[in-house]
Design a protein around this motif. Structure first.
Motif: not given
Lengths: 141, 225
Positions: B51, B65, B78, B81-82, B85-86, B97, B99, B126, B130, B207
């Motif tokens: 992250y 999320v 996670a 797509s994440e 996104l990150r 973001l 959570a 984070w 993960d 995504w």
């Protein structure tokens, strides 16, 4: 090749079946059939199931493939026999040590037991005994 | 003479087998060493897209999320797509973001959520998040047992005693309940669900679709997608 040589091939074949199944389920992204404990899915999804992206099950597959091939190679190329016998024993004993490490990981780090891995460890232990006996007999001769 | 030869043969045999055992020990030591290096948490797949430690810009798009650690689609989001996104948005500071726990799949979902909050106490939310998504394996099967959750905290290098005390005391339960109530108030009924600048989108999506929603929100805020 004597009965002990064929026994080595048979045990390595059994190991090939186990590691082959685990390798295929890894690449298909499916949890191995495991009974009520579900330990196999936990072990297989843990980071310990891979070494730099290579599944440990695939390493096991190669290990058993070599152990199954050695007696056949001895038969085909007799001058290689002594080297193959000692090499087989070293490899099997090394595999036994690594299996012990993986079992320790399951019991004390991942807290889940994969019965396929236990079965493989038993096969490796038997293979160590067989290869030791074969190497011992060759040295006697 | 024959006895001496016999002794010499025995000695040779002992030497050869001793050498073989020695070689096997070296082989195991090398294998275990390689495995320890390759399997250390720092080099595992977990840290490929950590992250980003970036402060979002003041007009960043806010994404919330709502997730459950046991939900396979949340895991898919996670893991797949994440990271994008990150990498593409959060690292640039244009998206923030958050959570929010929405544990709907039973006891282990609640336990895992509390454990993640205990990791947050040590500033490692984070990483732990993960890790839990990497370890996902079925529902309420003992994967997210307190024992595993505590062991994994140690694996990440968290203070074990502090983590255990937090999890055993149940002090993070209030935060998880608060998150759950927030989701219910907003009408969340599935996981994962997303709140993108106030717009609720429920369920996992590819995504590319998620990216289009994000880019619309970025344009509305005058940020380049």
């Amino acid at each position: 090749m004597d009965a002990w040589g064929w026994l080595q091939v048979a045990l390595a074949g059994l190991g090939l079946g186990i590691s082959g199944y685990l390798t295929v389920s890894h690449y298909l992204g499916q949890a191995p059939v495991c009974g009520p404990s579900h330990g196999c899915a936990i072990v297989q999804s843990s980071p310990y199931a891979q070494l730099w992206g290579v599944p440990v099950a695939l390493l096991g597959l190669l290990f058993y493939l070599v152990l199954a091939s050695l007696p056949l190679a001895e038969r085909r190329w007799p001058p290689l026999k002594d080297g193959a016998l000692m090499g087989g024993f070293v490899l099997a004993l090394g595999g036994l040590g690594f299996s012990a490490y993986l079992t320790w990981l399951e019991l004390f780090v991942i807290y889940a037991v994969c019965w396929w891995c236990v079965a493989s460890a038993v096969v490796v232990a038997l293979l160590t005994g067989v290869t030791l006996r074969r190497a011992w007999r060759a040295l006697e001769g | 003479m024959a006895r001496r030869r016999g002794r010499a043969t025995k000695g040779r045999r002992g030497l050869l087998l001793g050498g073989a055992v020695g070689l096997a020990v070296v082989l195991v030591a090398v294998l275990v060493l390689v495995a320890r290096i390759a399997q250390s948490p720092r080099s595992s797949r977990l840290s490929t897209t950590p992250y980003p430690q970036v402060t979002p810009t003041p007009n960043a798009v806010s994404v919330t999320v709502f997730f459950d650690f046991q939900c396979p689609y949340c895991g898919q989001f996670a893991r797949e797509s994440e990271p994008k996104l990150r990498e593409d948005y959060i690292r640039r500071g244009v998206v923030s973001l958050r959570a929010v726990h929405f544990p709907i799949l039973g006891g282990e979902s609640w336990m895992a959520a509390q454990a993640a909050e205990c990791a947050r106490e040590q500033g490692r939310f984070w990483e732990y998040y993960d890790l839990l998504f990497q370890r996902q394996a079925g529902e309420n099967r003992g994967t997210f047992s307190p024992r595993n959750l505590k062991a994994w905290a140690r694996e990440l290098g968290l203070d074990g005693a502090l983590f255990d005390a937090c999890l055993d005391s149940g002090r993070s339960l209030a935060k998880v309940e608060q998150d759950f109530q927030e989701g219910r108030r907003l009408g969340v009924s599935a996981t994962p669900s997303f709140l993108v600048d106030g717009q609720l989108v429920q369920g996992l999506m590819p995504w590319e679709r998620f990216r289009l929603i994000l880019e619309d929100a970025l344009r509305r805020r005058g940020l380049s997608p």
